[in-house]
Design an enzyme around this catalytic site. Structure first.
Site, PDB file in Angstrom:
ATOM      1  N   GLU A   1      82.161  39.531  34.748  1.00 15.55           N
ATOM      2  CA  GLU A   1      81.781  38.721  35.911  1.00 15.55           C
ATOM      3  C   GLU A   1      80.351  38.978  36.403  1.00 15.55           C
ATOM      4  O   GLU A   1      80.123  39.230  37.583  1.00 15.55           O
ATOM      5  CB  GLU A   1      82.778  38.956  37.054  1.00 15.55           C
ATOM      6  CG  GLU A   1      84.211  38.623  36.657  1.00 15.55           C
ATOM      7  CD  GLU A   1      85.244  38.960  37.734  1.00 15.55           C
ATOM      8  OE1 GLU A   1      84.852  39.387  38.830  1.00 15.55           O
ATOM      9  OE2 GLU A   1      86.445  38.803  37.460  1.00 15.55           O
TER      10      GLU A   1
ATOM     11  N   ASN B   1      83.323  38.978  29.677  1.00 14.07           N
ATOM     12  CA  ASN B   1      84.504  38.352  30.284  1.00 14.07           C
ATOM     13  C   ASN B   1      84.147  37.761  31.643  1.00 14.07           C
ATOM     14  O   ASN B   1      83.454  38.407  32.441  1.00 14.07           O
ATOM     15  CB  ASN B   1      85.573  39.450  30.459  1.00 14.07           C
ATOM     16  CG  ASN B   1      86.933  38.924  30.878  1.00 14.07           C
ATOM     17  OD1 ASN B   1      87.452  37.992  30.263  1.00 14.07           O
ATOM     18  ND2 ASN B   1      87.518  39.504  31.919  1.00 14.07           N
TER      19      ASN B   1
ATOM     20  N   HIS C   1      92.047  31.673  35.398  1.00 14.41           N
ATOM     21  CA  HIS C   1      92.888  31.689  36.601  1.00 14.41           C
ATOM     22  C   HIS C   1      92.855  30.278  37.189  1.00 14.41           C
ATOM     23  O   HIS C   1      91.820  29.838  37.701  1.00 14.41           O
ATOM     24  CB  HIS C   1      92.326  32.675  37.630  1.00 14.41           C
ATOM     25  CG  HIS C   1      92.357  34.100  37.175  1.00 14.41           C
ATOM     26  ND1 HIS C   1      93.527  34.797  37.005  1.00 14.41           N
ATOM     27  CD2 HIS C   1      91.362  34.969  36.855  1.00 14.41           C
ATOM     28  CE1 HIS C   1      93.262  36.030  36.601  1.00 14.41           C
ATOM     29  NE2 HIS C   1      91.952  36.162  36.502  1.00 14.41           N
TER      30      HIS C   1
ATOM     31  N   GLU D   1      93.027  36.353  31.062  1.00 14.22           N
ATOM     32  CA  GLU D   1      93.726  36.658  32.321  1.00 14.22           C
ATOM     33  C   GLU D   1      94.500  35.434  32.810  1.00 14.22           C
ATOM     34  O   GLU D   1      94.513  35.113  33.994  1.00 14.22           O
ATOM     35  CB  GLU D   1      92.719  37.101  33.393  1.00 14.22           C
ATOM     36  CG  GLU D   1      91.886  38.290  32.977  1.00 14.22           C
ATOM     37  CD  GLU D   1      90.920  38.769  34.070  1.00 14.22           C
ATOM     38  OE1 GLU D   1      91.084  38.373  35.229  1.00 14.22           O
ATOM     39  OE2 GLU D   1      90.011  39.554  33.731  1.00 14.22           O
TER      40      GLU D   1
ATOM     41  N   ASP E   1      96.648  32.736  34.339  1.00  9.77           N
ATOM     42  CA  ASP E   1      97.733  32.429  35.273  1.00  9.77           C
ATOM     43  C   ASP E   1      97.449  31.058  35.875  1.00  9.77           C
ATOM     44  O   ASP E   1      96.296  30.659  36.008  1.00  9.77           O
ATOM     45  CB  ASP E   1      97.955  33.516  36.340  1.00  9.77           C
ATOM     46  CG  ASP E   1      96.708  33.969  37.073  1.00  9.77           C
ATOM     47  OD1 ASP E   1      95.707  33.210  37.100  1.00  9.77           O
ATOM     48  OD2 ASP E   1      96.720  35.070  37.651  1.00  9.77           O
TER      49      ASP E   1
HETATM   50  O1  G3I Z   1      97.233  50.955  44.360  1.00 12.31           O
HETATM   51  C1  G3I Z   1      96.853  50.704  45.719  1.00 12.31           C
HETATM   52  C2  G3I Z   1      97.922  51.147  46.666  1.00 12.31           C
HETATM   53  O2  G3I Z   1      98.079  52.550  46.563  1.00 12.31           O
HETATM   54  C3  G3I Z   1      97.534  50.738  48.065  1.00 12.31           C
HETATM   55  O3  G3I Z   1      98.572  51.046  48.939  1.00 12.31           O
HETATM   56  C4  G3I Z   1      97.257  49.257  48.141  1.00 12.31           C
HETATM   57  C5  G3I Z   1      96.775  48.819  49.504  1.00 12.31           C
HETATM   58  O4  G3I Z   1      95.997  47.643  49.446  1.00 12.31           O
HETATM   59  O5  G3I Z   1      96.249  48.926  47.211  1.00 12.31           O
HETATM   60  C6  G3I Z   1      96.613  49.221  45.884  1.00 12.31           C
HETATM   61  O6  G3I Z   1      95.558  48.866  45.064  1.00 12.31           O
HETATM   62  C7  G3I Z   1      95.381  47.489  44.827  1.00 12.31           C
HETATM   63  C8  G3I Z   1      95.424  47.245  43.340  1.00 12.31           C
HETATM   64  O7  G3I Z   1      95.126  45.896  43.051  1.00 12.31           O
HETATM   65  C9  G3I Z   1      96.770  47.582  42.731  1.00 12.31           C
HETATM   66  O8  G3I Z   1      97.733  46.738  43.247  1.00 12.31           O
HETATM   67  C10 G3I Z   1      94.042  47.074  45.386  1.00 12.31           C
HETATM   68  O9  G3I Z   1      94.058  47.156  46.798  1.00 12.31           O
HETATM   69  C11 G3I Z   1      93.732  45.660  44.985  1.00 12.31           C
HETATM   70  O10 G3I Z   1      92.401  45.347  45.347  1.00 12.31           O
HETATM   71  C12 G3I Z   1      93.837  45.518  43.472  1.00 12.31           C
HETATM   72  O11 G3I Z   1      93.635  44.172  43.137  1.00 12.31           O
HETATM   73  C13 G3I Z   1      93.289  43.937  41.808  1.00 12.31           C
HETATM   74  C14 G3I Z   1      92.022  43.130  41.736  1.00 12.31           C
HETATM   75  O12 G3I Z   1      91.716  42.833  40.402  1.00 12.31           O
HETATM   76  C15 G3I Z   1      90.849  43.883  42.328  1.00 12.31           C
HETATM   77  O13 G3I Z   1      89.698  43.159  42.218  1.00 12.31           O
HETATM   78  C16 G3I Z   1      94.437  43.162  41.163  1.00 12.31           C
HETATM   79  O14 G3I Z   1      95.587  43.998  41.061  1.00 12.31           O
HETATM   80  C17 G3I Z   1      94.025  42.726  39.748  1.00 12.31           C
HETATM   81  O15 G3I Z   1      94.975  41.841  39.255  1.00 12.31           O
HETATM   82  C18 G3I Z   1      92.694  42.017  39.814  1.00 12.31           C
HETATM   83  O16 G3I Z   1      92.318  41.682  38.502  1.00 12.31           O
HETATM   84  C19 G3I Z   1      91.094  40.945  38.387  1.00 12.31           C
HETATM   85  C20 G3I Z   1      90.471  41.331  37.067  1.00 12.31           C
HETATM   86  O17 G3I Z   1      90.323  42.728  37.002  1.00 12.31           O
HETATM   87  C21 G3I Z   1      89.142  40.632  36.874  1.00 12.31           C
HETATM   88  N1  G3I Z   1      89.279  39.205  37.014  1.00 12.31           N
HETATM   89  C22 G3I Z   1      89.945  38.752  38.216  1.00 12.31           C
HETATM   90  C23 G3I Z   1      91.293  39.417  38.365  1.00 12.31           C
HETATM   91  C24 G3I Z   1      92.049  38.865  39.550  1.00 12.31           C
HETATM   92  O18 G3I Z   1      91.405  39.186  40.740  1.00 12.31           O
END
Ligand code: G3I
Length: 461
Positions: free
Chosen positions: A172, A215, A251, A280, A282
């Site tokens: 990105e 990516n 997405h 990715e 969905d």
């Molecule tokens: O693990 C912690 C947890 O301990 C805590 O209580 C909670 C509170 O918010 O957060 C948890 O972490 C989160 C993590 O996902 C796991 O669930 C983060 O806050 C959250 O920001 C994170 O989001 C991820 C996101 O990327 C961050 O940018 C998503 O799971 C993940 O699916 C997403 O993936 C991205 C790709 O890497 C790049 N392309 C876009 C895609 C979708 O956004």
């Protein structure tokens, strides 16, 4: 069966060390050097996403979270349906190097070891990204930042050397909107445009065997952003900057539907000489509308020979980053949604098992290395009809990047443009009674890589 019937050998190339390593598999499996890629519940041809994709020479993967692996249904669905994984968050910079030069691979290792146990491909996600980046990185000056970036790439890739199929080296780096400009980030702002090239060069040196991908999202159709990425990839290829693949995140929702020119866009990148991957996927929605969109994406990948696989960004809807949009293939109880059926059907699976001929026609394959000598080895693939007679079969053989084939026998081969994927069809040995078998063979010039080629599952007609 005489497998060497039309194989000529020079005296100095005769086998000295016969080696026999045999693997068998259900039709919905893949054979690898590590053994059989078992896609559980694969009694019939291509009854799973991974099995059906394998029959088409592709992988079908899912983003996986380490903390869900202990949930029985989650792991069972992963192991049954998918033959590739991407750690959803566990390989990101904040997860593996939250303090400078102090690495924690625990959660990512959990996913890698699970995937390896099932002979799944692993995509590494991601090395250099403006998001999920620990604060200390943004605080560095240019010289320090360059060295931290290169150290991060090197240490992470070396930790997983030999285990990762493809890395999202840079993620990105371009802005949305009409300008096609680079996105502001510590890397862009302090190191300038050259940071991407530097990251790819460092990555190639760290693990020369991993495929290196750029990516991004909103690059799925032709637009200013994808044009800017296209120009970068074209420039990299022209100047010999190492890049092997481009990931299209894909997405989608009602504001951002599957573009009409999705396939053409994948194709124009592939035409630059890189693989393309849907990384990715969905699609928010439900029912037949969601299913139709998934079908189109799947068909687009299959129509582009260098589209090597599809990864969906999660397994059940409840764990999606967009859970309220129910964008995945399985509902919260792991029930298969209409979108699942559409993808499986588009991959040629389901029904008669994807054999293509209907009427219950199916076949299985097994592989054995029968001889090894000098700089080469012979592989033999045995094709066996299922419970009905068949009148034809198709099996793909994918070589490792160093390998070439110097001879084939008992089959009629054709090759894809990369020269690494051989599609074998019968040469007078297509008619097999129920349960009957035939074999074809080939000689592989190892060029240092003695791994077994990957044998795709068998498609019967
Ligand atoms: O693990 C912690 C947890 O301990 C805590 O209580 C909670 C509170 O918010 O957060 C948890 O972490 C989160 C993590 O996902 C796991 O669930 C983060 O806050 C959250 O920001 C994170 O989001 C991820 C996101 O990327 C961050 O940018 C998503 O799971 C993940 O699916 C997403 O993936 C991205 C790709 O890497 C790049 N392309 C876009 C895609 C979708 O956004």
């Amino acid at each position: 069966m005489v497998i060497d019937a039309c194989h000529e050998e020079r005296a100095d190339q005769r086998p000295r060390l016969p080696v026999r390593r045999a693997f068998t598999l259900g039709v919905a499996g893949l054979l690898t050097a590590a053994g059989v890629l078992t896609l559980a519940g694969t009694a019939s041809a291509a009854s799973t996403l991974g099995g059906a994709a394998a029959a088409k020479g592709r992988y079908f993967g899912a983003a996986v979270a380490a903390n869900h692996l202990g949930e029985g249904q989650y792991a069972a669905t992963l192991d049954t349906e998918f033959n590739a994984v991407t750690p959803e968050n566990e390989m990101k910079w904040e997860s593996v190097e939250s303090s400078r030069n102090s690495f924690n691979f625990g959660a990512a290792d959990q996913i890698v070891s699970h995937a390896q146990g099932k002979s799944m491909k692993i995509r590494g996600h991601t090395l250099v990204w403006h998001s999920q980046l620990p604060g200390w990185v943004g605080g560095l000056g240019a010289t320090d930042l360059r060295s931290a970036m290169n150290n991060h790439i090197t240490k992470v890739m070396q930790h997983y050397q030999g285990k990762i199929y493809a890395w999202d080296v840079v993620n990105e780096a371009f802005q949305d909107g009409g300008s096609g400009a680079r996105r502001s980030s510590p890397f862009q702002d302090k190191l300038g445009d050259g940071f991407i090239e530097e990251a790819f060069r460092t990555a190639r040196a760290a693990d020369p065997n991993a495929k290196l991908c750029y990516n991004d999202y909103n690059t799925d159709g032709q637009n200013a952003k994808s044009n800017a990425v296209y120009a970068m990839v074209k420039d990299f290829k022209a100047r010999g900057v190492p890049i092997d693949c481009v990931g299209f995140q894909s997405h989608f929702n009602s504001q951002s539907p599957v573009p009409g020119d999705y396939q053409q866009n994948l194709q124009r990148f592939a035409d630059l000489g890189v693989d393309v991957q849907i990384t990715e996927l969905d699609i928010e929605g439900s029912g037949s509308a969601q299913a139709d969109s998934y079908r189109r994406v799947t068909q687009a990948c299959l129509a582009v020979s260098r589209c090597t696989g599809i990864t969906v960004w999660g397994i059940p809807d409840k764990y999606s980053w967009r859970a309220s949009g129910t964008p995945l293939l399985f509902d919260d109880n792991y029930g298969k949604k209409p979108a699942y059926d559409a993808v499986l059907a588009a991959l040629g699976g389901g029904g008669d098992g994807g054999g293509g001929g209907g009427g219950g026609r199916s076949c299985t394959v097994s592989y054995a290395e029968t001889q090894r000598w000098g700089d080469r080895f012979n592989g033999q693939v045995t094709v066996r009809a299922g419970s009905s007679a068949i009148s034809g079969w198709t099996v793909t053989v994918t070589l490792r990047s160093a390998q070439t084939v110097s001879a084939t026998w008992n089959g009629s081969p054709s090759w894809d443009s990369s020269g690494k994927v051989m599609t074998m069809k019968p040469n007078g040995n297509g008619n097999l009674g129920a349960g009957a078998s035939t074999s074809f063979g080939f000689t592989v010039m190892a060029n240092g890589d003695w791994s077994a080629p990957t044998i795709g599952s068998c498609t019967a007609s």
